[in-house]
Design an enzyme around this catalytic site. Structure first.
Site, mmCIF file in Angstrom:
data_model
loop_
_atom_site.group_PDB
_atom_site.id
_atom_site.type_symbol
_atom_site.label_atom_id
_atom_site.label_comp_id
_atom_site.label_asym_id
_atom_site.label_seq_id
_atom_site.Cartn_x
_atom_site.Cartn_y
_atom_site.Cartn_z
ATOM 1 N N GLU A 62 29.040 15.221 -19.098
ATOM 2 C CA GLU A 62 29.384 13.939 -19.474
ATOM 3 C C GLU A 62 30.970 13.884 -19.669
ATOM 4 O O GLU A 62 31.728 12.934 -19.267
ATOM 5 C CB GLU A 62 28.615 13.359 -20.497
ATOM 6 C CG GLU A 62 29.308 11.929 -20.798
ATOM 7 C CD GLU A 62 28.103 11.188 -21.473
ATOM 8 O OE1 GLU A 62 28.356 9.751 -21.583
ATOM 9 O OE2 GLU A 62 27.047 11.601 -21.816
ATOM 10 N N HIS A 89 18.286 21.279 -15.115
ATOM 11 C CA HIS A 89 18.840 22.784 -15.466
ATOM 12 C C HIS A 89 18.006 23.708 -14.752
ATOM 13 O O HIS A 89 16.836 23.671 -14.857
ATOM 14 C CB HIS A 89 18.639 22.618 -17.073
ATOM 15 C CG HIS A 89 19.114 21.924 -17.845
ATOM 16 N ND1 HIS A 89 20.567 21.736 -17.800
ATOM 17 C CD2 HIS A 89 18.841 21.002 -18.671
ATOM 18 C CE1 HIS A 89 20.893 20.824 -18.677
ATOM 19 N NE2 HIS A 89 19.774 20.367 -19.362
ATOM 20 N N ARG A 91 19.017 27.246 -13.724
ATOM 21 C CA ARG A 91 19.361 28.523 -14.008
ATOM 22 C C ARG A 91 19.668 28.955 -15.521
ATOM 23 O O ARG A 91 20.708 27.961 -15.940
ATOM 24 C CB ARG A 91 20.258 29.082 -12.947
ATOM 25 C CG ARG A 91 20.480 30.634 -13.034
ATOM 26 C CD ARG A 91 21.344 31.045 -12.091
ATOM 27 N NE ARG A 91 20.458 31.360 -10.661
ATOM 28 C CZ ARG A 91 20.486 30.724 -9.597
ATOM 29 N NH1 ARG A 91 21.456 29.802 -9.412
ATOM 30 N NH2 ARG A 91 19.625 31.053 -8.851
ATOM 31 N N HIS A 106 30.190 6.992 -5.883
ATOM 32 C CA HIS A 106 30.400 5.439 -5.827
ATOM 33 C C HIS A 106 31.527 5.190 -6.686
ATOM 34 O O HIS A 106 31.464 5.499 -7.712
ATOM 35 C CB HIS A 106 29.189 4.631 -6.233
ATOM 36 C CG HIS A 106 29.440 3.336 -6.158
ATOM 37 N ND1 HIS A 106 29.602 2.145 -5.008
ATOM 38 C CD2 HIS A 106 29.599 2.182 -7.403
ATOM 39 C CE1 HIS A 106 29.789 1.117 -5.351
ATOM 40 N NE2 HIS A 106 29.782 1.001 -6.548
#
Length: 141
Positions: A62, A89, A91, A106
């Site tokens: 984020e 997630h 690995r 976009h």
């Protein structure tokens, strides 16, 4: 015109005294449609079993995706808010470094959609994330 060095410097400056500094996230590369950062994996970002915490991974994603949206707005007049993030997630990671790259999917006037890949030193995929950001008119603080 986009200036990579200035943008990376700005992102790293804005990270001071934030979660990004706490996690030691460093912005290291940028282009017209992507932003890349790195984060060390050590006990500070581990969950109790000694693995990279999914929450730290999402915080990295984020942080990079939100900062990347700054490339497409006027920060004096607009600001960005993450409104949805998803993460797979794939690995685990115990130590070393992870690299996070956000690529625009976009670029609308009010919504930016990012695909964010987090990989290890060997370019193995750790997590795949998707982030939606809303572009808002800047409010006085």
């Amino acid at each position: 015109m986009f200036n990579k060095e200035e943008f990376l410097k700005l992102c790293n400056e804005w990270s001071k005294n934030t979660l990004m500094q706490t996690l030691e996230i460093e912005y290291i590369d940028a282009g017209e449609d992507f932003l890349k950062a790195q984060m060390p994996v050590n006990s500070r970002v581990h969950q109790p079993m000694g693995l990279l915490h999914g929450g730290a991974t999402v915080a990295l994603a984020e942080s990079v995706g939100s900062a990347a949206s700054l490339m497409f707005i006027n920060p004096e007049k607009q600001e960005v808010r993450g409104i949805e993030i998803s993460a797979n997630h794939l690995r685990s990671k115990r130590e070393g470094m992870v690299y996070c790259t956000a690529k625009i999917i976009h670029k609308g006037a009010s919504i930016h959609l990012w695909e964010i890949k987090i990989v290890d030193e060997n370019d193995k995929l750790i997590s795949l994330c998707k982030l939606s950001n809303m572009v808002l008119s800047r409010r006085d603080r």
